[in-house]
Enzyme design. Structure first.
Site, mmCIF file in Angstrom:
data_model
loop_
_atom_site.group_PDB
_atom_site.id
_atom_site.type_symbol
_atom_site.label_atom_id
_atom_site.label_comp_id
_atom_site.label_asym_id
_atom_site.label_seq_id
_atom_site.Cartn_x
_atom_site.Cartn_y
_atom_site.Cartn_z
ATOM 1 N NE ARG A 52 89.731 -118.475 -83.395
ATOM 2 C CZ ARG A 52 89.096 -117.564 -84.143
ATOM 3 N NH1 ARG A 52 89.667 -117.051 -85.203
ATOM 4 N NH2 ARG A 52 87.895 -117.138 -83.818
ATOM 5 C CE1 TYR A 104 104.836 -127.910 -65.309
ATOM 6 C CE2 TYR A 104 102.932 -126.694 -66.085
ATOM 7 C CZ TYR A 104 104.269 -127.017 -66.184
ATOM 8 O OH TYR A 104 105.041 -126.440 -67.151
ATOM 9 C CG ASP A 177 97.586 -132.078 -64.491
ATOM 10 O OD1 ASP A 177 97.766 -133.112 -65.164
ATOM 11 O OD2 ASP A 177 98.372 -131.103 -64.499
ATOM 12 C CE LYS A 202 104.712 -132.401 -69.565
ATOM 13 N NZ LYS A 202 105.801 -131.552 -69.966
HETATM 14 N N1 PLP Z 1 100.499 -130.661 -65.922
HETATM 15 C C1 PLP Z 1 101.594 -131.362 -65.621
HETATM 16 C C2 PLP Z 1 101.528 -132.396 -64.529
HETATM 17 C C3 PLP Z 1 102.798 -131.129 -66.295
HETATM 18 O O1 PLP Z 1 103.903 -131.828 -65.972
HETATM 19 C C4 PLP Z 1 102.836 -130.137 -67.307
HETATM 20 C C5 PLP Z 1 104.085 -129.817 -68.032
HETATM 21 O O2 PLP Z 1 105.167 -130.143 -67.595
HETATM 22 C C6 PLP Z 1 101.675 -129.419 -67.583
HETATM 23 C C7 PLP Z 1 100.518 -129.722 -66.894
HETATM 24 C C8 PLP Z 1 101.653 -128.353 -68.637
HETATM 25 O O3 PLP Z 1 101.608 -128.953 -69.902
HETATM 26 P P1 PLP Z 1 102.222 -128.293 -71.229
HETATM 27 O O4 PLP Z 1 103.690 -128.165 -71.033
HETATM 28 O O5 PLP Z 1 101.829 -129.270 -72.297
HETATM 29 O O6 PLP Z 1 101.558 -126.960 -71.393
#
Ligand code: PLP
Length: 379
Positions: A52, A104, A177, A202
């Protein structure tokens, strides 16, 4: 450039050129062990104890992300959300943070819930304007500023260097992000950010077959140790096979992102002149309010993500989405296949997303096919 400091695209293609010592294999094996042998004197001199906390399959993807971001160290997580949550959970209880209004949506909702429970004190501000951030930070109290640029799904731009300066002068960390930009287009640590987060689901993976997240820090300090402890403590770990798939995807990161950028620019320009399109939101268009800042902090393109507002409102947008054939009506982004989505339907009540908006994730298909499909769907 000296031979021993290859360009990022070379590092990615060769996954840093690691070779399996025992066999000479150019692809490392997937490690599946959940536990590791202790030395006879009770030590773990080889550095790993339990799966882990320790997984040898993370070493190469983490080292590659660190190299591409120009950071000190990286951690991979079970998802982008797990990576982001680890940052917030590593702050002191009740810490004040500032986050964007446009971000997001699931993370915005999660932060809202943290604020309601008292776990965090959150101010959501318009991050297009550094003035709003300057007003929101509380010197000595704010522990973290979170930004996202380009910000999903309006693709608004935040000045990373400016935000870093404001965060640091208040004694706060700046975390970003950077999912939509990927390290191909922006290296936020070089602009003053302290932590870079990716939904590695992504662009980093790029094939819509792994859910993963990553954090990269500028320094390996006490906060880094908290992030390490948060990953193993909360247990939001990536499987070994998923780590292998993530690395395999990253080997083609540069050609994928470069092509998506070129196609997105072409699609944005074509749709900007389309009579059924009210507005195209894409930082690569000079008409975009964040274009000048984006041009300064993004290299090689403006990303593969854009949104369009369809004339005729929500019903017209949903009707156009119903008619695409090459584009796939699906959520997510950053994969080789192009995806299109009526975003307000996903985000629900309280979203800042207009109801006539379709979000487009441009893949690596022939851009002329993508344009023709959209023009037919729009009518
Ligand atoms: N940040 C952005 C800009 C995203 O588009 C997403 C998911 O769509 C996330 C974070 C969250 O990522 P995850 O779906 O891998 O948890």
């Amino acid at each position: 450039m000296a031979r021993n400091t290859p360009h990022p695209a070379t590092m990615a293609a060769q996954a840093l050129g690691w070779i399996d010592e025992g066999t000479g294999a150019v692809v490392l094996p997937v490690h599946t062990a959940t536990t590791f042998l202790r030395d006879a004197d009770n030590q773990y001199r080889r550095g790993r104890g339990y799966g882990r906390a320790d997984n040898a399959s993370y070493d190469q993807p983490e080292a590659l992300i660190t190299a591409l971001e120009g950071g000190a160290a990286s951690l991979v997580f079970a998802s982008g959300m797990a990576a982001a949550a680890a940052v917030f959970r590593s702050l002191p209880p009740g810490a004040h943070i500032v986050a964007p209004r446009v971000m997001y949506w699931a993370l915005r909702r999660w932060l809202g819930a943290q604020a309601e429970s008292g776990a965090l004190a959150v101010d959501f501000v318009d991050m297009i304007s550094l003035d709003a951030l300057r007003v929101a930070v509380k010197p000595g109290k704010t522990k973290l500023v979170w930004i996202e640029t380009p910000a999903n799904p309006l693709w608004s731009i935040t000045d990373i260097a400016g935000a870093a300066e404001i965060a640091h002068s208040a004694g706060a960390l700046l975390a970003i992000d950077s999912t939509a930009a990927s390290p191909v287009l922006t290296r936020p640590l070089s602009l003053g950010a302290d932590i870079v987060m990716h939904s590695a689901t992504k662009y980093l993976n790029g094939h819509s077959d792994v859910i993963a997240g990553s954090l990269t820090t500028a320094t390996k300090d006490e906060f880094w140790q908290r992030l390490v402890a948060a990953r193993s403590g909360d247990g939001a770990i990536l499987g070994g096979f998923e780590a292998y798939l993530l690395l395999r995807g990253m080997r083609t990161l540069y050609p994928r992102v470069e092509r998506a950028c070129r196609s997105a620019q072409k699609i944005a320009e074509r749709l900007a002149a389309h009579q059924k399109v009210a507005e195209v939101l894409y930082p690569g268009l000079p008409s975009h309010p964040g274009h000048t800042i984006a041009a300064r902090q993004m290299q090689g393109g403006f990303g593969g993500m854009l949104s369009i507002r369809v004339k005729g409102g929500e019903a017209a947008a949903i009707a156009a989405a119903a008619k695409v054939e090459i584009w796939k009506r699906a959520t997510s982004l950053g994969g080789v296949e192009s995806l299109l989505e009526h975003r307000a339907s996903i985000e629900g009540a309280g979203t800042p997303v207009p109801p006539d908006l379709l979000r487009l994730s441009v893949g690596i298909e022939d851009p002329d096919d993508l344009i023709a499909d959209l023009e037919t769907a729009l009518g």
